[in-house]
Write an enzyme that holds these catalytic residues in place. Structure first.
Site, short mmCIF file in Angstrom:
data_model
loop_
_atom_site.label_atom_id
_atom_site.label_comp_id
_atom_site.label_asym_id
_atom_site.label_seq_id
_atom_site.Cartn_x
_atom_site.Cartn_y
_atom_site.Cartn_z
N LYS A 1 -8.22 1.40 -1.30
CA LYS A 1 -8.91 1.23 -0.02
C LYS A 1 -9.51 2.57 0.37
CE LYS A 1 -8.50 -0.74 4.57
NZ LYS A 1 -9.25 0.29 5.27
N HIS B 1 -13.99 0.45 3.78
CA HIS B 1 -14.17 0.52 5.23
C HIS B 1 -15.51 1.21 5.48
CE1 HIS B 1 -12.30 0.98 9.42
NE2 HIS B 1 -13.55 1.40 9.51
N GLN C 1 0.83 -1.21 0.00
CA GLN C 1 0.00 0.00 0.00
C GLN C 1 0.86 1.26 0.00
OE1 GLN C 1 -2.25 1.76 3.45
NE2 GLN C 1 -4.03 1.07 2.26
N CYS D 1 -7.01 6.66 5.29
CA CYS D 1 -6.42 7.08 6.57
C CYS D 1 -7.08 8.37 7.06
CB CYS D 1 -4.92 7.29 6.43
SG CYS D 1 -4.13 7.75 8.00
#
Length: 447
Positions: free
Chosen positions: A177, A205, A107, A138
């Site tokens: 992601k 997520h 990543q 993040c």
């Protein structure tokens, strides 16, 4: 999970024309290639998340012994990677790997397409790396300062440019992601744009970037289900996972192709196999335990067939040894001897989580772990926890799980659907205490 037909009516109408990265982009062909790549990896369902300073080689190898089928490297800051000496880059950023560590996705984070591409090209030369993942999830302050991660989610044009630059410039797939945007419409538009730019696998997520730390809240599996329904590439779910039962419930509720775990896996690397050491990598756990309780299934059948099945089950259980938390910590340290990470604090952090009950119960040993300067000193802490626990008749309790549940003040009712989360301090050791060995390492990817 069966791949959708890339030529279906749903596929043809699912992507806004403005989202495509090129007038010649062939969505059907891209989707077919994405599924072929996913199948060539073995169609992994159980996934170790990218975790800063924590999903390093030794930990990944431990997880793979217990059912993890695909692992991600810790997040690599592309610009920092390129600034480091070439001979040290892969060790410092935990990109080193072994044949047993396949498949591995590395990543990257950043906001400059060309810098990301330069770093990705070098990383793709590493044997065993099968894709590059772009961090768009993040939510931490460092990501806000650096303008990467979830703080790029609202900049669709930039994100599309990054993904298309990587997809067109690399000979390996690009994955992404993400976290949810405040509205379903915006989230779905972003997902379609990522696929049209060349994303081959999407991990979602099920929380927004504002659902973080003490505001973490419940994971939205329903949103993930709706995203999966519209995507023509493989989709992973992340969030709301505490054990294998949650994994199975999540897959059933969302229809995703795989489930990614982070914080729960940090505490219990045996999560995907109910702590059963598997005989070979990629093998799935034999369901000899009842979901939720860890008790043997009762044999309902009568007569010879029932007796034969009971004997077979007893043989299976004898061939599989259930590892407790101290067992896992000791096994991890044995792997560390063979594959030592660049920074010892990573090792201390893992042992703190795996042996959490013990280091909370014996404060002097917790202090010894904090100041340990060698792997052997860390091993001695684990040995002494076990010795004291056996002597005091506490071994069973000390060997069970606890670190992941440190925030839960009410019983969790399956699949992240209910419960109350609260930041809890433990004798001065909070989330970001103990040499930064709490959620700092799994913050972005936290369950």
């Amino acid at each position: 999970m069966t791949a959708p037909d890339p030529a279906s009516e749903h596929t043809a109408g699912g992507v806004p024309q403005s989202a495509t990265s090129s007038p010649t982009f062939d969505l059907a062909s891209h989707a077919a290639q994405a599924w072929e790549w996913y199948r060539n990896m073995g169609s992994p369902q159980y996934v170790c998340a990218p975790m800063v300073d924590q999903s390093e080689l030794a930990f990944r190898l431990l997880c793979r012994r217990y059912g993890t089928q695909l692992a991600y490297s810790p997040m690599v800051h592309a610009a920092c990677y390129l600034r480091e000496k070439r001979s040290k880059r892969n060790d410092i950023f935990f990109c080193n790997t072994t044949p047993e560590d396949y498949p591995l996705i590395v990543q990257l984070c950043g906001n400059d397409p060309e810098i990301l591409l330069a770093a990705a090209k070098e990383i793709c030369r590493i044997d065993g790396v099968c894709a590059i993942d772009l961090n768009l999830g993040c939510p931490q302050g460092i990501a806000r300062k650096g303008k990467y991660g979830a703080f790029l989610l609202h900049q669709t044009d930039l994100v599309v440019k990054i993904v298309s630059t990587l997809a067109q410039g690399l000979d390996k797939p690009v994955t992404c992601k993400i976290r949810l945007l405040p509205s379903f419409k915006d989230t779905m538009s972003l997902c379609h744009a990522l696929v049209a730019a060349g994303c081959s696998l999407l991990t979602v997520h099920g929380r927004t970037k504002d659902q973080n730390k003490h505001l973490v809240g419940m994971c939205d599996w329903e949103m993930i289900r709706r995203i999966k329904e519209e995507m023509v590439i493989p989709v992973f779910a992340n969030g709301g996972i505490s054990d294998l039962d949650d994994v199975l419930r999540c897959m059933e509720a969302t229809g995703v192709d795989g489930v990614m775990s982070s914080e729960a896996l940090l505490e219990n690397p045996g999560l995907f196999s109910r702590n059963m050491r598997l005989s070979k990598q990629g093998e799935k756990v034999k369901e000899v335990y009842r979901p939720g309780g860890g008790e043997k299934r009762e044999e309902k059948k009568r007569g010879k067939e029932g007796n034969d099945r009971r004997r077979q089950q007893q043989e299976e259980e004898r061939s599989l040894r259930r590892s407790n938390q101290l067992d896992l910590a000791e096994e991890y340290l044995q792997i560390v001897d063979q594959h030592p990470p660049e920074r010892l604090k990573c090792v201390r952090a893992h042992v703190f989580k795996m042996a959490f009950t013990g280091v909370q119960l014996y404060e002097d040993l917790r202090d010894n772990l904090v100041v340990a300067e060698t792997v052997e000193e860390i091993k001695e802490v684990v040995r002494e926890i076990r010795r004291r626990a056996v002597e005091e008749g506490r071994e069973e309790g000390v060997g069970e799980r606890s670190w992941y549940w440190r925030h839960w003040t009410e019983e969790k009712d399956g699949g992240g659907e209910s419960g109350v989360l609260e930041v809890v301090e433990h004798d001065g050791v909070g989330e970001e205490g103990f040499d930064g060995m709490g959620c700092l390492f799994g913050g972005e990817e936290g369950d």
